[in-house]
Design a protein around this motif. Structure first.
Motif, PDB file in Angstrom:
ATOM      1  N   THR A 138       0.984  -1.128  -0.006  1.00 52.05           N
ATOM      2  CA  THR A 138      -0.215  -0.072  -0.094  1.00 52.05           C
ATOM      3  C   THR A 138       1.112   1.198  -0.148  1.00 52.05           C
ATOM      4  OG1 THR A 138      -1.557  -1.111   1.227  1.00 52.05           O
ATOM      5  CG2 THR A 138      -1.791   1.574   1.429  1.00 52.05           C
ATOM      6  N   LEU A 139       0.464   1.945  -1.315  1.00 50.60           N
ATOM      7  CA  LEU A 139       1.500   3.453  -1.359  1.00 50.60           C
ATOM      8  C   LEU A 139       0.912   4.547  -1.168  1.00 50.60           C
ATOM      9  CD1 LEU A 139       3.399   2.069  -4.097  1.00 50.60           C
ATOM     10  CD2 LEU A 139       4.163   1.838  -2.064  1.00 50.60           C
ATOM     11  N   VAL A 140       1.627   5.464  -0.541  1.00 55.92           N
ATOM     12  CA  VAL A 140       1.118   6.607  -0.435  1.00 55.92           C
ATOM     13  C   VAL A 140       1.483   8.215  -0.691  1.00 55.92           C
ATOM     14  CG1 VAL A 140       0.549   6.230   2.223  1.00 55.92           C
ATOM     15  CG2 VAL A 140       3.332   7.089   1.416  1.00 55.92           C
ATOM     16  N   LEU A 170      -2.250   2.006  -4.900  1.00 54.67           N
ATOM     17  CA  LEU A 170      -0.989   2.861  -5.129  1.00 54.67           C
ATOM     18  C   LEU A 170      -1.432   4.909  -4.656  1.00 54.67           C
ATOM     19  CD1 LEU A 170      -0.129   2.116  -8.674  1.00 54.67           C
ATOM     20  CD2 LEU A 170       0.452   1.603  -6.636  1.00 54.67           C
ATOM     21  N   ALA A 171      -1.101   5.730  -5.466  1.00 56.18           N
ATOM     22  CA  ALA A 171      -1.616   7.025  -4.806  1.00 56.18           C
ATOM     23  C   ALA A 171      -0.520   7.540  -5.025  1.00 56.18           C
ATOM     24  CB  ALA A 171      -1.138   6.879  -3.074  1.00 56.18           C
ATOM     25  N   ASN A 172      -1.501   9.296  -5.458  1.00 58.29           N
ATOM     26  CA  ASN A 172      -0.667  10.035  -6.237  1.00 58.29           C
ATOM     27  C   ASN A 172       0.251  10.273  -6.499  1.00 58.29           C
ATOM     28  OD1 ASN A 172      -3.185  10.948  -7.256  1.00 58.29           O
ATOM     29  ND2 ASN A 172      -3.905  12.470  -5.770  1.00 58.29           N
ATOM     30  N   TYR A 173       1.609  11.054  -7.242  1.00 55.04           N
ATOM     31  CA  TYR A 173       2.418  10.273  -7.609  1.00 55.04           C
ATOM     32  C   TYR A 173       4.120   9.198  -6.797  1.00 55.04           C
ATOM     33  CZ  TYR A 173       0.734  14.910  -8.177  1.00 55.04           C
ATOM     34  OH  TYR A 173       0.006  16.365  -8.541  1.00 55.04           O
ATOM     35  N   CYS A 174       3.177   8.390  -6.427  1.00 51.62           N
ATOM     36  CA  CYS A 174       3.812   7.914  -5.774  1.00 51.62           C
ATOM     37  C   CYS A 174       5.485   6.379  -6.568  1.00 51.62           C
ATOM     38  CB  CYS A 174       3.136   6.159  -5.263  1.00 51.62           C
ATOM     39  SG  CYS A 174       1.974   5.218  -6.550  1.00 51.62           S
ATOM     40  N   TYR A 175       4.790   6.447  -7.937  1.00 54.49           N
ATOM     41  CA  TYR A 175       6.331   6.102  -8.425  1.00 54.49           C
ATOM     42  C   TYR A 175       6.775   7.212  -9.704  1.00 54.49           C
ATOM     43  CZ  TYR A 175       4.708   1.438  -7.749  1.00 54.49           C
ATOM     44  OH  TYR A 175       4.569   0.335  -7.275  1.00 54.49           O
ATOM     45  N   GLN A 176       6.366   8.615  -9.776  1.00 53.25           N
ATOM     46  CA  GLN A 176       6.661   9.578 -10.637  1.00 53.25           C
ATOM     47  C   GLN A 176       8.278   9.365 -10.653  1.00 53.25           C
ATOM     48  OE1 GLN A 176       5.931  13.460  -9.397  1.00 53.25           O
ATOM     49  NE2 GLN A 176       5.312  13.749 -11.696  1.00 53.25           N
ATOM     50  N   ASN A 177       8.417   9.286 -12.249  1.00 59.15           N
ATOM     51  CA  ASN A 177      10.041   9.583 -12.081  1.00 59.15           C
ATOM     52  C   ASN A 177      11.278   9.114 -10.953  1.00 59.15           C
ATOM     53  OD1 ASN A 177      10.095  11.910 -13.620  1.00 59.15           O
ATOM     54  ND2 ASN A 177      10.337  13.629 -11.784  1.00 59.15           N
ATOM     55  N   LYS A 207      -1.698  -0.811 -10.754  1.00 59.86           N
ATOM     56  CA  LYS A 207      -2.928  -0.295 -12.142  1.00 59.86           C
ATOM     57  C   LYS A 207      -2.690   0.310 -12.664  1.00 59.86           C
ATOM     58  CE  LYS A 207      -6.923  -2.217  -9.618  1.00 59.86           C
ATOM     59  NZ  LYS A 207      -7.238  -3.168 -10.376  1.00 59.86           N
ATOM     60  N   THR A 208      -1.666   1.498 -11.880  1.00 61.71           N
ATOM     61  CA  THR A 208      -0.941   3.039 -12.925  1.00 61.71           C
ATOM     62  C   THR A 208       0.600   2.552 -12.667  1.00 61.71           C
ATOM     63  OG1 THR A 208      -3.193   4.001 -12.285  1.00 61.71           O
ATOM     64  CG2 THR A 208      -1.033   5.405 -12.510  1.00 61.71           C
ATOM     65  N   ILE A 209       0.475   3.410 -13.742  1.00 61.19           N
ATOM     66  CA  ILE A 209       2.274   3.516 -13.986  1.00 61.19           C
ATOM     67  C   ILE A 209       2.533   5.038 -13.699  1.00 61.19           C
ATOM     68  CG2 ILE A 209       4.619   3.262 -16.266  1.00 61.19           C
ATOM     69  CD1 ILE A 209       2.867   1.184 -16.423  1.00 61.19           C
TER      70      ILE A 209
END
Length: 297
Positions: A175-177, A202-209, A227-229
Protein backbone atom coordinates in the motif's frame (compact mmCIF):
# COMPACT_ATOMS: atom_id res chain seq x y z
CA UNK A 1 27.39 28.04 13.89
CA UNK A 2 29.92 28.08 16.71
CA UNK A 3 32.98 27.10 14.62
CA UNK A 4 31.68 28.15 11.18
CA UNK A 5 34.52 28.29 8.60
CA UNK A 6 37.26 27.55 11.13
CA UNK A 7 39.17 25.90 8.33
CA UNK A 8 42.33 25.29 10.42
CA UNK A 9 40.45 23.39 13.14
CA UNK A 10 41.65 19.76 13.19
CA UNK A 11 40.20 18.49 16.47
CA UNK A 12 36.66 18.94 17.74
CA UNK A 13 35.80 19.28 21.44
CA UNK A 14 34.05 16.57 23.44
CA UNK A 15 30.26 16.96 23.33
CA UNK A 16 29.04 14.85 26.27
CA UNK A 17 25.40 15.97 26.45
CA UNK A 18 22.89 13.12 26.36
CA UNK A 19 19.73 15.26 26.12
CA UNK A 20 19.70 17.84 23.35
CA UNK A 21 17.69 20.97 22.54
CA UNK A 22 16.30 22.45 19.34
CA UNK A 23 19.08 23.58 16.92
CA UNK A 24 21.71 23.05 19.64
CA UNK A 25 24.51 21.80 17.33
CA UNK A 26 23.04 23.11 14.07
CA UNK A 27 25.77 24.16 11.56
CA UNK A 28 28.34 23.93 14.36
CA UNK A 29 31.34 22.93 12.20
CA UNK A 30 30.25 24.09 8.75
CA UNK A 31 33.26 24.61 6.47
CA UNK A 32 35.84 23.23 8.92
CA UNK A 33 37.89 21.77 6.09
CA UNK A 34 40.73 20.54 8.33
CA UNK A 35 38.55 18.48 10.66
CA UNK A 36 39.22 14.75 10.14
CA UNK A 37 37.18 13.21 12.95
CA UNK A 38 34.76 14.10 15.67
CA UNK A 39 34.22 12.52 19.10
CA UNK A 40 31.31 10.23 19.91
CA UNK A 41 27.93 11.93 20.15
CA UNK A 42 26.27 10.01 23.02
CA UNK A 43 22.92 11.80 23.05
CA UNK A 44 19.91 9.50 23.07
CA UNK A 45 17.24 12.17 23.54
CA UNK A 46 17.22 14.34 20.43
CA UNK A 47 15.39 17.52 19.46
CA UNK A 48 14.28 19.18 16.26
CA UNK A 49 17.26 20.12 14.00
CA UNK A 50 19.73 19.29 16.78
CA UNK A 51 22.46 18.01 14.42
CA UNK A 52 21.20 19.68 11.25
CA UNK A 53 24.12 20.72 9.02
CA UNK A 54 26.53 20.09 11.88
CA UNK A 55 29.45 18.89 9.70
CA UNK A 56 28.35 20.24 6.34
CA UNK A 57 31.29 20.79 4.02
CA UNK A 58 33.87 19.16 6.31
CA UNK A 59 35.66 17.77 3.29
CA UNK A 60 38.51 16.11 5.24
CA UNK A 61 36.26 14.20 7.64
CA UNK A 62 37.06 10.48 7.27
CA UNK A 63 35.39 9.04 10.36
CA UNK A 64 31.82 9.65 11.47
CA UNK A 65 30.86 9.76 15.15
CA UNK A 66 28.76 7.07 16.80
CA UNK A 67 25.04 7.98 16.76
CA UNK A 68 23.19 5.97 19.40
CA UNK A 69 19.67 7.41 19.40
CA UNK A 70 16.86 4.98 18.63
CA UNK A 71 14.07 7.59 18.68
CA UNK A 72 14.53 10.55 16.34
CA UNK A 73 13.19 14.11 16.07
CA UNK A 74 12.16 16.28 13.13
CA UNK A 75 15.17 17.02 10.86
CA UNK A 76 17.52 15.89 13.62
CA UNK A 77 20.18 14.62 11.16
CA UNK A 78 19.25 16.89 8.24
CA UNK A 79 22.30 17.46 5.98
CA UNK A 80 24.53 16.47 8.90
CA UNK A 81 27.35 15.16 6.68
CA UNK A 82 26.46 17.02 3.49
CA UNK A 83 29.48 17.40 1.22
CA UNK A 84 31.80 15.33 3.45
CA UNK A 85 33.42 13.84 0.39
CA UNK A 86 36.24 12.01 2.27
CA UNK A 87 33.77 10.04 4.38
CA UNK A 88 33.81 6.40 3.16
CA UNK A 89 31.85 4.63 5.91
CA UNK A 90 28.61 5.84 7.40
CA UNK A 91 27.85 5.45 11.11
CA UNK A 92 25.38 2.85 12.31
CA UNK A 93 21.84 4.20 12.49
CA UNK A 94 19.90 2.06 14.97
CA UNK A 95 16.77 4.20 15.14
CA UNK A 96 13.44 2.42 14.77
CA UNK A 97 11.19 5.36 15.61
CA UNK A 98 11.54 8.01 12.93
CA UNK A 99 10.32 11.60 12.54
CA UNK A 100 9.56 14.03 9.72
CA UNK A 101 12.68 14.65 7.53
CA UNK A 102 14.85 13.03 10.21
CA UNK A 103 17.49 11.83 7.69
CA UNK A 104 16.85 14.50 5.05
CA UNK A 105 20.02 14.95 2.95
CA UNK A 106 22.10 13.36 5.72
CA UNK A 107 24.86 12.16 3.34
CA UNK A 108 24.12 14.50 0.44
CA UNK A 109 27.07 14.58 -1.99
CA UNK A 110 29.26 12.35 0.17
CA UNK A 111 31.04 11.24 -2.98
CA UNK A 112 33.46 8.88 -1.18
CA UNK A 113 30.77 6.87 0.59
CA UNK A 114 30.76 3.27 -0.71
CA UNK A 115 28.38 1.50 1.68
CA UNK A 116 25.21 2.53 3.46
CA UNK A 117 24.20 1.66 7.03
CA UNK A 118 21.32 -0.64 7.93
CA UNK A 119 17.99 1.14 8.23
CA UNK A 120 15.89 -1.06 10.54
CA UNK A 121 12.69 0.99 10.82
CA UNK A 122 9.57 -0.76 9.55
CA UNK A 123 7.22 2.22 9.97
CA UNK A 124 8.30 5.43 8.26
CA UNK A 125 7.63 9.15 8.70
CA UNK A 126 6.97 11.91 6.17
CA UNK A 127 10.07 12.59 4.02
CA UNK A 128 12.19 10.63 6.50
CA UNK A 129 14.76 9.34 3.93
CA UNK A 130 14.36 12.15 1.42
CA UNK A 131 17.65 12.84 -0.43
CA UNK A 132 19.51 10.82 2.21
CA UNK A 133 22.16 9.50 -0.22
CA UNK A 134 21.60 11.90 -3.10
CA UNK A 135 24.81 12.46 -5.04
CA UNK A 136 26.73 9.63 -3.33
CA UNK A 137 28.39 8.74 -6.59
CA UNK A 138 30.59 5.94 -5.15
CA UNK A 139 27.76 4.10 -3.39
CA UNK A 140 27.55 0.62 -4.93
CA UNK A 141 25.17 -1.14 -2.54
CA UNK A 142 21.89 0.13 -1.16
CA UNK A 143 20.70 -0.89 2.31
CA UNK A 144 17.85 -3.33 2.87
CA UNK A 145 14.58 -1.42 3.27
CA UNK A 146 12.30 -3.50 5.51
CA UNK A 147 9.54 -0.91 5.90
CA UNK A 148 6.02 -1.97 4.98
CA UNK A 149 4.23 1.10 6.37
CA UNK A 150 5.19 4.14 4.31
CA UNK A 151 4.62 7.89 4.67
CA UNK A 152 4.33 10.73 2.18
CA UNK A 153 7.52 11.33 0.17
CA UNK A 154 9.41 8.98 2.51
CA UNK A 155 11.91 7.75 -0.13
CA UNK A 156 11.86 10.76 -2.47
CA UNK A 157 15.30 11.35 -4.11
CA UNK A 158 16.85 8.84 -1.70
CA UNK A 159 19.40 7.53 -4.25
CA UNK A 160 19.16 10.31 -6.83
CA UNK A 161 22.34 10.39 -8.96
CA UNK A 162 23.97 7.45 -7.17
CA UNK A 163 25.51 6.53 -10.49
CA UNK A 164 27.60 3.59 -9.17
CA UNK A 165 24.57 1.80 -7.73
CA UNK A 166 24.05 -1.45 -9.67
CA UNK A 167 21.23 -3.12 -7.73
CA UNK A 168 18.21 -1.94 -5.81
CA UNK A 169 16.71 -3.12 -2.53
CA UNK A 170 13.37 -4.91 -2.48
CA UNK A 171 10.39 -2.58 -2.14
CA UNK A 172 8.07 -4.57 0.11
CA UNK A 173 5.12 -2.26 0.73
CA UNK A 174 1.84 -3.21 -0.92
CA UNK A 175 0.00 0.00 0.00
CA UNK A 176 1.65 3.21 -1.19
CA UNK A 177 1.21 6.86 -0.26
CA UNK A 178 1.66 10.16 -2.07
CA UNK A 179 5.10 10.62 -3.61
CA UNK A 180 6.63 7.76 -1.63
CA UNK A 181 9.01 6.51 -4.37
CA UNK A 182 9.25 9.67 -6.48
CA UNK A 183 12.75 10.14 -7.99
CA UNK A 184 14.04 7.39 -5.72
CA UNK A 185 16.50 5.94 -8.28
CA UNK A 186 16.55 8.80 -10.77
CA UNK A 187 19.85 9.08 -12.69
CA UNK A 188 21.24 5.85 -11.23
CA UNK A 189 22.97 5.28 -14.54
CA UNK A 190 24.60 1.94 -13.62
CA UNK A 191 21.34 0.29 -12.59
CA UNK A 192 20.55 -2.61 -14.95
CA UNK A 193 17.51 -4.27 -13.34
CA UNK A 194 14.48 -2.76 -11.68
CA UNK A 195 13.00 -4.28 -8.51
CA UNK A 196 9.61 -5.92 -8.45
CA UNK A 197 6.82 -3.49 -7.67
CA UNK A 198 4.32 -5.55 -5.63
CA UNK A 199 2.08 -2.69 -4.51
CA UNK A 200 -1.59 -3.05 -5.38
CA UNK A 201 -2.85 0.14 -3.72
CA UNK A 202 -1.23 3.21 -5.24
CA UNK A 203 -1.37 6.97 -4.58
CA UNK A 204 -0.71 10.22 -6.41
CA UNK A 205 2.89 10.60 -7.65
CA UNK A 206 3.97 7.38 -5.91
CA UNK A 207 6.13 6.19 -8.87
CA UNK A 208 6.81 9.58 -10.46
CA UNK A 209 10.32 9.67 -12.01
CA UNK A 210 11.18 6.47 -10.12
CA UNK A 211 13.75 5.34 -12.72
CA UNK A 212 14.15 8.60 -14.61
CA UNK A 213 17.35 8.62 -16.69
CA UNK A 214 18.46 5.15 -15.56
CA UNK A 215 20.31 4.76 -18.83
CA UNK A 216 21.56 1.18 -18.19
CA UNK A 217 18.18 -0.29 -17.21
CA UNK A 218 17.35 -3.07 -19.68
CA UNK A 219 14.46 -5.11 -18.31
CA UNK A 220 11.23 -4.24 -16.56
CA UNK A 221 8.54 -6.53 -15.20
CA UNK A 222 5.50 -4.87 -13.66
CA UNK A 223 3.74 -7.12 -11.19
CA UNK A 224 0.11 -8.17 -11.51
CA UNK A 225 -2.14 -5.99 -9.38
CA UNK A 226 -0.51 -2.71 -10.42
CA UNK A 227 -3.11 -0.37 -11.92
CA UNK A 228 -1.10 2.77 -12.74
CA UNK A 229 2.35 3.43 -14.20
CA UNK A 230 3.26 6.88 -12.93
CA UNK A 231 4.32 9.99 -14.82
CA UNK A 232 7.96 9.99 -16.02
CA UNK A 233 8.48 6.65 -14.27
CA UNK A 234 10.95 5.31 -16.86
CA UNK A 235 11.74 8.45 -18.84
CA UNK A 236 15.25 8.45 -20.25
CA UNK A 237 15.87 4.71 -19.75
CA UNK A 238 17.59 4.59 -23.11
CA UNK A 239 18.63 0.89 -22.94
CA UNK A 240 15.31 -0.46 -21.76
CA UNK A 241 14.17 -2.98 -24.36
CA UNK A 242 12.19 -5.62 -22.47
CA UNK A 243 8.92 -4.50 -20.88
CA UNK A 244 6.08 -6.60 -19.52
CA UNK A 245 2.87 -4.74 -18.67
CA UNK A 246 0.25 -7.07 -17.16
CA UNK A 247 -3.49 -7.13 -17.52
CA UNK A 248 -5.11 -4.96 -14.88
CA UNK A 249 -3.09 -1.82 -15.63
CA UNK A 250 -5.68 0.88 -16.36
CA UNK A 251 -3.50 3.99 -16.68
CA UNK A 252 -0.06 4.86 -18.08
CA UNK A 253 0.65 8.47 -17.15
CA UNK A 254 2.34 11.27 -19.06
CA UNK A 255 5.94 10.70 -20.29
CA UNK A 256 6.10 7.28 -18.60
CA UNK A 257 8.43 5.79 -21.27
CA UNK A 258 9.63 8.96 -22.97
CA UNK A 259 13.09 8.59 -24.50
CA UNK A 260 13.22 4.78 -24.17
CA UNK A 261 14.89 4.56 -27.55
CA UNK A 262 15.61 0.80 -27.52
CA UNK A 263 12.00 -0.36 -27.23
CA UNK A 264 11.01 -2.03 -30.51
CA UNK A 265 7.58 -3.32 -29.61
CA UNK A 266 5.16 -3.19 -26.72
CA UNK A 267 1.92 -4.91 -25.90
CA UNK A 268 -0.58 -2.78 -24.02
CA UNK A 269 -3.11 -4.67 -21.87
CA UNK A 270 -6.76 -4.70 -22.86
CA UNK A 271 -7.58 -3.27 -19.42
CA UNK A 272 -5.88 0.05 -20.30
CA UNK A 273 -8.25 3.04 -20.21
CA UNK A 274 -5.95 6.09 -19.93
CA UNK A 275 -2.82 6.66 -22.01
CA UNK A 276 -1.11 9.92 -21.03
CA UNK A 277 0.49 12.44 -23.36
CA UNK A 278 3.97 11.79 -24.77
CA UNK A 279 4.11 8.34 -23.15
CA UNK A 280 6.27 7.01 -26.00
CA UNK A 281 7.78 10.29 -27.19
CA UNK A 282 11.35 9.71 -28.35
CA UNK A 283 10.95 5.92 -28.56
CA UNK A 284 12.73 6.02 -31.90
CA UNK A 285 12.98 2.22 -32.35
CA UNK A 286 9.33 1.48 -31.61
CA UNK A 287 7.95 -0.28 -34.68
CA UNK A 288 4.88 -2.08 -33.35
CA UNK A 289 2.21 -1.17 -30.82
CA UNK A 290 -1.43 -2.16 -30.45
CA UNK A 291 -3.77 0.35 -28.80
CA UNK A 292 -6.65 -1.28 -26.85
CA UNK A 293 -10.22 -0.33 -27.74
CA UNK A 294 -11.09 0.77 -24.18
CA UNK A 295 -8.83 3.81 -24.12
CA UNK A 296 -10.83 6.97 -23.47
CA UNK A 297 -8.06 9.53 -22.96
Amino acid sequence: SMFWDCDSLTTAPELPATTLATYCYCDMFVGCYGLTEIPELPATTLASNCYSGMLYGCTSLTTAPVLSATTLANQCYGSMFGGCRSLTIAPELPATTLATECYYGMFYNCTGLTTAPELPATTLANSCYQSMFQGCTSLVTAPVLPATTLATYCYQNMFFNCNSLTTTPELLATTLVEGCYSNMFASCTSLTTAPELPATTLANYCYQNLFYNCTSLRKLVIEEGVKTIGANAFEGCSKLNDITIPEGVTSIDINAFQGCSRITEISLPSSLINLGGSVFYGCSSLASIVIPDKITS
